[in-house]
Design a protein around this motif. Structure first.
Motif, short mmCIF file in Angstrom:
data_model
loop_
_atom_site.label_atom_id
_atom_site.label_comp_id
_atom_site.label_asym_id
_atom_site.label_seq_id
_atom_site.Cartn_x
_atom_site.Cartn_y
_atom_site.Cartn_z
N GLU A 12 57.22 53.52 8.04
CA GLU A 12 57.33 54.06 6.68
C GLU A 12 56.04 54.75 6.25
O GLU A 12 56.06 55.74 5.52
CB GLU A 12 57.68 52.92 5.70
CG GLU A 12 57.92 53.39 4.29
CD GLU A 12 58.34 52.27 3.35
OE1 GLU A 12 58.69 52.58 2.21
OE2 GLU A 12 58.31 51.08 3.76
N THR A 13 54.90 54.25 6.72
CA THR A 13 53.61 54.83 6.35
C THR A 13 53.50 56.28 6.81
O THR A 13 53.06 57.15 6.06
CB THR A 13 52.45 54.00 6.95
OG1 THR A 13 52.62 52.64 6.55
CG2 THR A 13 51.11 54.52 6.51
N GLU A 16 55.67 58.46 4.70
CA GLU A 16 55.05 58.67 3.38
C GLU A 16 53.93 59.70 3.46
O GLU A 16 53.77 60.51 2.55
CB GLU A 16 54.52 57.35 2.82
CG GLU A 16 53.94 57.46 1.42
CD GLU A 16 54.94 57.91 0.37
OE1 GLU A 16 54.56 58.76 -0.47
OE2 GLU A 16 56.09 57.44 0.38
N ARG A 19 55.65 63.01 3.45
CA ARG A 19 56.19 63.31 2.12
C ARG A 19 55.07 63.75 1.19
O ARG A 19 55.22 64.72 0.44
CB ARG A 19 56.93 62.11 1.54
CG ARG A 19 57.43 62.39 0.12
CD ARG A 19 58.46 61.41 -0.38
NE ARG A 19 57.91 60.08 -0.60
CZ ARG A 19 58.60 59.10 -1.16
NH1 ARG A 19 59.86 59.30 -1.55
NH2 ARG A 19 58.07 57.90 -1.32
N GLN A 20 53.92 63.07 1.23
CA GLN A 20 52.79 63.45 0.38
C GLN A 20 52.28 64.84 0.74
O GLN A 20 51.92 65.62 -0.14
CB GLN A 20 51.67 62.41 0.47
CG GLN A 20 52.00 61.08 -0.17
CD GLN A 20 52.45 61.23 -1.61
OE1 GLN A 20 51.86 61.93 -2.41
NE2 GLN A 20 53.56 60.56 -1.94
N ILE A 38 62.47 58.33 1.34
CA ILE A 38 62.19 57.63 2.59
C ILE A 38 63.12 56.43 2.68
O ILE A 38 63.20 55.62 1.75
CB ILE A 38 60.73 57.17 2.67
CG1 ILE A 38 59.81 58.38 2.65
CG2 ILE A 38 60.50 56.33 3.93
CD1 ILE A 38 58.35 58.04 2.52
N ASN A 50 63.29 54.55 -0.74
CA ASN A 50 62.08 54.74 -1.52
C ASN A 50 62.17 56.12 -2.17
O ASN A 50 61.82 57.13 -1.57
CB ASN A 50 60.86 54.63 -0.60
CG ASN A 50 59.55 54.80 -1.34
OD1 ASN A 50 59.50 55.25 -2.47
ND2 ASN A 50 58.47 54.47 -0.65
#
Length: 166
Positions: A12-13, A16, A19-20, A38, A50
């Motif tokens: 997931e990290t 993310e 996504r950022q 996510i 998420n």
């Protein structure tokens, strides 16, 4: 017309981080996102989404404001505030904007536990610049609505990054 792109990352990290980066590119007007979610799957098989924003909380805040305003007009702002917050939260919970939650949950059942699937609804993008920015993160394309040529370019770029990191 929007395009859906789903890329699976090892965790997931990493999803993310991508996504950022996409959100930063949106600030630079290189991409315009309709949604970016996510999805992860637990060891028990439960899928967790998420979301970028919480529609229930947003609805409660806007409902509180409008309820209090109407309450002031009818000389009972506390009742108006409470009713507005409740109706706003209910409306927000029932509103599904962007990518359909049921679709994301269904598709996410096929990923391995611990992986992070990044669902991106792209409204507009400068494809070559976006691809250059995200290819270093690797990942595996799970599903897209891109035409076959563009999808293959995306798959090849992500595969190169995955091969380089291995």
């Amino acid at each position: 017309m929007s395009d859906l792109i789903v890329i699976v990352y090892p965790n997931e990290t990493k999803a993310e981080e991508v996504r950022q980066r996409l959100l930063e590119l949106q600030k630079e007007y290189i991409i315009k996102l309709g949604d970016a979610v996510i999805a992860t799957k637990t060891e028990e098989g439960k899928v967790k989404l998420n979301q970028l924003f919480n529609a229930t909380a947003t609805g409660a805040v806007s409902g509180s404001f409008w309820g209090m305003l109407i309450g002031i007009l009818f000389l009972n702002p506390l009742v108006g505030l409470a009713l507005g917050a409740t109706s706003g939260a209910l409306g927000g919970a029932l509103t599904d904007v962007g990518i359909n939650d049921a679709f994301m949950r269904d598709l996410s059942t096929s990923i391995e536990p611990g992986n992070g699937a990044l669902f991106v609804l792209v409204q507009e993008m400068t494809a070559d610049k976006v691809l250059k920015e995200i290819q270093g993160f690797g990942g595996v394309v799970l599903k897209t609505s891109l035409d076959e040529t563009k999808e293959q370019v995306l798959r090849d770029a992500l595969l190169q990054a995955s091969a380089a990191s291995a």
